[in-house]
Design an enzyme around this catalytic site. Sequence first.
Site, PDB file in Angstrom:
ATOM      1  N   HIS A  77       0.956  -1.243   0.036  1.00 34.45           N
ATOM      2  CA  HIS A  77       0.047   0.014   0.093  1.00 34.45           C
ATOM      3  C   HIS A  77       0.846   1.348   0.190  1.00 34.45           C
ATOM      4  CE1 HIS A  77      -3.589   2.462   0.711  1.00 34.45           C
ATOM      5  NE2 HIS A  77      -2.915   2.961   1.585  1.00 34.45           N
ATOM      6  N   SER A  78       0.610   2.238  -0.779  1.00 33.15           N
ATOM      7  CA  SER A  78       1.227   3.427  -0.979  1.00 33.15           C
ATOM      8  C   SER A  78       2.757   3.070  -1.235  1.00 33.15           C
ATOM      9  CB  SER A  78       0.953   4.553  -0.040  1.00 33.15           C
ATOM     10  OG  SER A  78       1.159   5.775  -0.058  1.00 33.15           O
ATOM     11  N   LEU A  79       3.542   3.846  -0.242  1.00 31.24           N
ATOM     12  CA  LEU A  79       4.947   3.652  -0.556  1.00 31.24           C
ATOM     13  C   LEU A  79       5.379   1.944  -0.768  1.00 31.24           C
ATOM     14  CD1 LEU A  79       8.080   4.075  -0.513  1.00 31.24           C
ATOM     15  CD2 LEU A  79       7.903   3.999   1.882  1.00 31.24           C
TER      16      LEU A  79
END
Length: 298
Positions: A77-79
């Site tokens: 998720h995200s990074l």
Amino acid sequence: MTEPLRLLCFSYAGGNAQTYVRWRRHLGPDIEVRPMQLPGHGERIGERPRHRWDDLLADVRAGLGHMTDRPIALFGHSLGALIAFECARILVAEHGVQPVRLLVSGHRAPHLPLREGVLHRLPDAEFLAKLSERSRALRALTDPEFRKLLLPMLRADFTASETYAFTEGPPLTCPITALGGAQDEDATLPELSAWQRHTTGRFDLATFEGDHFFIDDAWQRVVSTVGDRLGGAGGERVAVRGSGRVPSALAGSDGSGRVRTYCSVPTGGGVTDGSMVDRMYSRVLPGSNSWTNRSIQR
């Protein structure tokens, strides 16, 4: 008896990958959830956090050495989505292993440029102040000593997030599933749809009611979607062909809070800008080995 699939899970900036442990009881015995903890996070808080991508990926490589004896899928998720993507490329290039599936959540496609203001170069006080403006969790954290403890890890993660440089390479052949919040301004549906450029296999986009916090607020629906994709089950799908953009008539929630899935053929995307930012911190309670996880999301 068939060995279980390994699902390697990468957390967001400032995150504790141990939050994925709760997925195990929902995914069952056929999927082995393996949290991929980064240095300076969670139980590795005593290690120096890494801010250079060469160092981050060296740590990932070290963790992969004993895992390639089983089929592998990846989630981030995200990074963590960027790290999962780069991990998939490492598996192919250095181990000859094509992942079963890559699941990327809450992050623009990697070839799209950063469009948020850069934070990692700010002085400490201003850096934390800017994070507090974006984070409902950090605003509630008033302990200055604990903020000081978190600072190196947060700064390292933001540095990695904001300095990622995509390099061209052969596309993956495994399926890619992108997951996003219908109201997430940090990773819009067209930006998520642009992930399809990075595979010659199938691509689909699953959306959830909510903003960038959907990974926490709707985590059980996220896990259900992950299990569905890894188990080969079907779902409510709408075919989308062409540029990779999600039609505006489809790009949103129907208000029911259900997952909405859009499936498309893997053609190139025409999106020109991108987004990121999902933050999390992990706290070790004094005098214990317990961890309290808090989201530091935009």
